[in-house]
Write an enzyme that holds these catalytic residues in place. Structure first.
Site, mmCIF file in Angstrom:
data_model
loop_
_atom_site.group_PDB
_atom_site.id
_atom_site.type_symbol
_atom_site.label_atom_id
_atom_site.label_comp_id
_atom_site.label_asym_id
_atom_site.label_seq_id
_atom_site.Cartn_x
_atom_site.Cartn_y
_atom_site.Cartn_z
ATOM 1 C CG HIS A 49 -1.007 4.051 12.260
ATOM 2 N ND1 HIS A 49 -2.247 3.473 12.397
ATOM 3 C CD2 HIS A 49 -0.511 3.559 11.089
ATOM 4 C CE1 HIS A 49 -2.484 2.674 11.373
ATOM 5 N NE2 HIS A 49 -1.436 2.712 10.563
ATOM 6 C CG ASP A 96 2.083 1.766 8.072
ATOM 7 O OD1 ASP A 96 1.804 1.098 7.062
ATOM 8 O OD2 ASP A 96 1.255 2.029 8.972
ATOM 9 C CG ASP A 123 1.448 -3.179 5.312
ATOM 10 O OD1 ASP A 123 2.092 -2.153 5.572
ATOM 11 O OD2 ASP A 123 0.219 -3.267 5.471
ATOM 12 C CG HIS A 179 -0.508 0.287 2.518
ATOM 13 N ND1 HIS A 179 -0.395 1.561 3.017
ATOM 14 C CD2 HIS A 179 -0.122 -0.536 3.528
ATOM 15 C CE1 HIS A 179 0.033 1.526 4.262
ATOM 16 N NE2 HIS A 179 0.214 0.261 4.600
ATOM 17 C CD GLU A 212 -3.233 -0.946 4.832
ATOM 18 O OE1 GLU A 212 -3.095 -1.961 5.531
ATOM 19 O OE2 GLU A 212 -2.996 0.204 5.259
ATOM 20 C CD GLU A 213 -2.317 2.948 7.158
ATOM 21 O OE1 GLU A 213 -3.048 2.444 8.037
ATOM 22 O OE2 GLU A 213 -1.091 2.769 7.115
#
Length: 537
Positions: free
Chosen positions: A459, A292, A356, A280, A324-325
């Site tokens: 994140h 990420d 990922d 992603h 994707e998130e």
């Protein structure tokens, strides 16, 4: 119908002067010659370099800096990331496809506020007492709080706000106070808006474990009023039969926006036995997402560039997924489109490889548990489709050949392999850890710090160019190259006939052995990457 287009370079390189300069500098490469001189694992791994991956990571980091420190789908930073991938692919000789789709975008620009104006002045705390629901609309509203089919009694079965009839006496211009219960937050909010509410506050059940403020989602941009999730105590505090007047301030963006997947195929190879490899491309709104999932995207791109010097037996299709998130939306869209519009093309996919987060600072070499030997089918572990165990074994065998340890992580459905395994397509891939904590046993095997997250910046805003282990990138990008090259040349260990993905009796691998009984190396505790999952009821 899905729209496919290739953006014109002159248009998309001009997104911003700074970003354009970054992209132009990053893409001054000599197109690869289609000569089969990287056609073994060793040769391709020699061509795929950590420095090449790092070049892409630096580009992603700079793109984020040039676009409000994010590369999330729905932002200019994601569009620039898409353009960077397309530019590099075209420079390498590919003809990439950009697949556009709509998705629900949400961003909270500043924390919401809730004040009681009467019968007394009071300010409530965010997030202790309340927080904005995902897909709450923006607004600055005042109104009398009116309870909807609830007296606040703790219950897990409240139908408060679930039916339009609950609002039969609701006064237009008021703020609806609704108890969490048996229907979705989105339905409650829609019913409140239809009744003329200018805002809604949905408070918790009050039962054991369901008393704090609710971090919930409406599911999509279904309303144009502010909607808050609140604690049970706050709900009771606002439930004054004489009427409580409050003010809600919500500063959000909630709307349907467009985003994109990028796909590219090798010029050679059997188009009825396609090897897919994907990652992603989007970050979360909070940061640049260099690990990420810039790390996976950059690794796949570096392999794609070097694969132009390979003449594969099977066509390889590279993919960079959007959104994707927000729930695997890009890969879901791609697979659903094939299911509906081109099922034969779906059947031609021999296997899917997912990458990922492959550069975590405190990393472990995780391999997806394709045969369910470490993580049996159950909550948190989906069944690996026929052939997935063979992919897992291939990765473990490769790491073993390099004298590197590896262990399993489950098919939890929390990354872009999810839509593929749901259609019975064999899948596998790599992961180096997210917010999970490294154990003492893992630290002894892999190094790093025990008791510390694999990625402390997961994140978060600090997931920038400083948040990547180049040792992990070096090791994992070689494994990515090995896997793609291996199956580009021969997929029969996975799908038997070497044509499309296998169709086996339920519960069996392509070789006829039951799932959950395959042989793997490694083992140990697991962790998996996830987008935020929020209760919707």
């Amino acid at each position: 119908m899905t729209q496919h287009h290739r953006p014109h370079a002159r248009r998309w390189l001009g997104i911003s002067a700074a970003a354009g300069a970054t992209l132009l500098l990053a893409t001054t490469v000599t197109p690869a010659v289609a000569d089969p001189n990287n056609n073994t694992s060793r040769k391709l791994r020699e061509a795929v370099s950590a420095e090449g991956v790092a070049e892409h990571l630096k580009a992603f980091d700079q793109i984020a800096k040039d676009h409000d420190d994010t590369r999330a789908s729905g932002t200019k930073g994601y569009a620039a990331s898409r353009d960077y991938i397309v530019e590099r692919l075209e420079a390498a000789g590919y003809s990439p496809t950009v697949q556009e789709f709509d998705f629900p975008f949400f961003r909270e620009n500043s924390p919401s506020k809730l004040e009681q104006l009467s019968p007394e002045a009071k300010t409530y705390s965010n997030p202790g007492d309340f927080t904005s629901m995902t897909y709450s609309s923006a607004g600055d509203v005042r109104g009398t709080v009116v309870a909807v089919d609830t007296d606040g009694t703790p219950t897990a079965s409240s139908t408060s706000g679930c039916e339009q009839s609950d609002f039969s006496t609701f006064p237009a211009g008021a703020i609806a106070l609704i108890q969490r219960g048996t229907c979705t937050f989105g339905l409650k909010a829609e019913n409140a808006q239809k009744a003329g509410a200018v805002g809604a506050i949905i408070f918790n059940r009050g039962t054991t474990g369901s008393t704090g403020s609710i971090a919930g989602t409406l599911g999509s941009p279904v309303v144009t009023i502010p909607v808050l999730g609140a604690s049970h105590a706050l709900g009771l505090d606002l439930m004054d039969p004489k009427g409580t007047e409050v003010r809600i301030i919500s500063d959000t963006e909630s709307e349907i926006r467009k985003t994109w997947n990028v796909l590219a195929e090798t010029a050679h190879g059997d188009t009825e036995n396609v090897v897919m490899a994907g990652a992603h491309l989007d970050s979360v709104l909070a940061g640049a997402g260099v690990n990420d999932n810039g790390s996976g995207s950059a690794s796949v791109l570096e392999v794609a560039e070097q694969m132009t010097k390979v003449k594969p037996v099977n066509q390889v299709r590279f993919a960079w997924w959007g959104a994707e998130e927000l729930g695997l939306l890009g890969s879901e869209h791609y697979v659903a489109d094939l299911v509906e519009n081109d099922p034969e093309k779906l059947q031609d996919i021999a296997l899917y490889l997912n990458f990922d987060m492959v550069g975590s600072p405190n990393y472990v070499r995780f391999v997806y548990d394709g045969d369910n030997s470490r993580f049996p089918v159950g909550p948190g572990a989906a069944e690996g489709p026929a052939g997935s165990g063979a992919i897992e074994k291939m990765f473990h065998d490769y790491f073993g050949s390099q004298k590197l340890a590896s262990e399993e992580t489950p098919f939890s459905g929390r990354s872009d392999y999810g839509p593929f395994i749901a259609e019975g397509i064999p899948a596998g891939g790599l992961f180096t850890g997210a917010e999970g904590v490294k154990t003492e046993a893992q630290a002894k095997v892999y190094g790093g710090e025990a008791g510390v997250a694999y990625d402390k910046c997961y994140h978060k805003a600090c997931d920038d160019i400083t948040n990547v282990s180049m040792d992990a990138i070096d090791e994992m990008s070689d494994a990515v190259a090995h896997a793609i090259l291996t199956y580009a040349m021969d997929t029969r260990s996975v799908n038997g006939s070497g044509k499309g993905h296998p169709v086996s009796p339920p519960g069996q691998h392509s070789d006829g052995t039951p799932t959950g009984t395959g042989t793997t190396s490694g083992g140990g505790l697991h962790d998996d990457h996830d987008h935020d999952e929020r209760d919707a009821a």
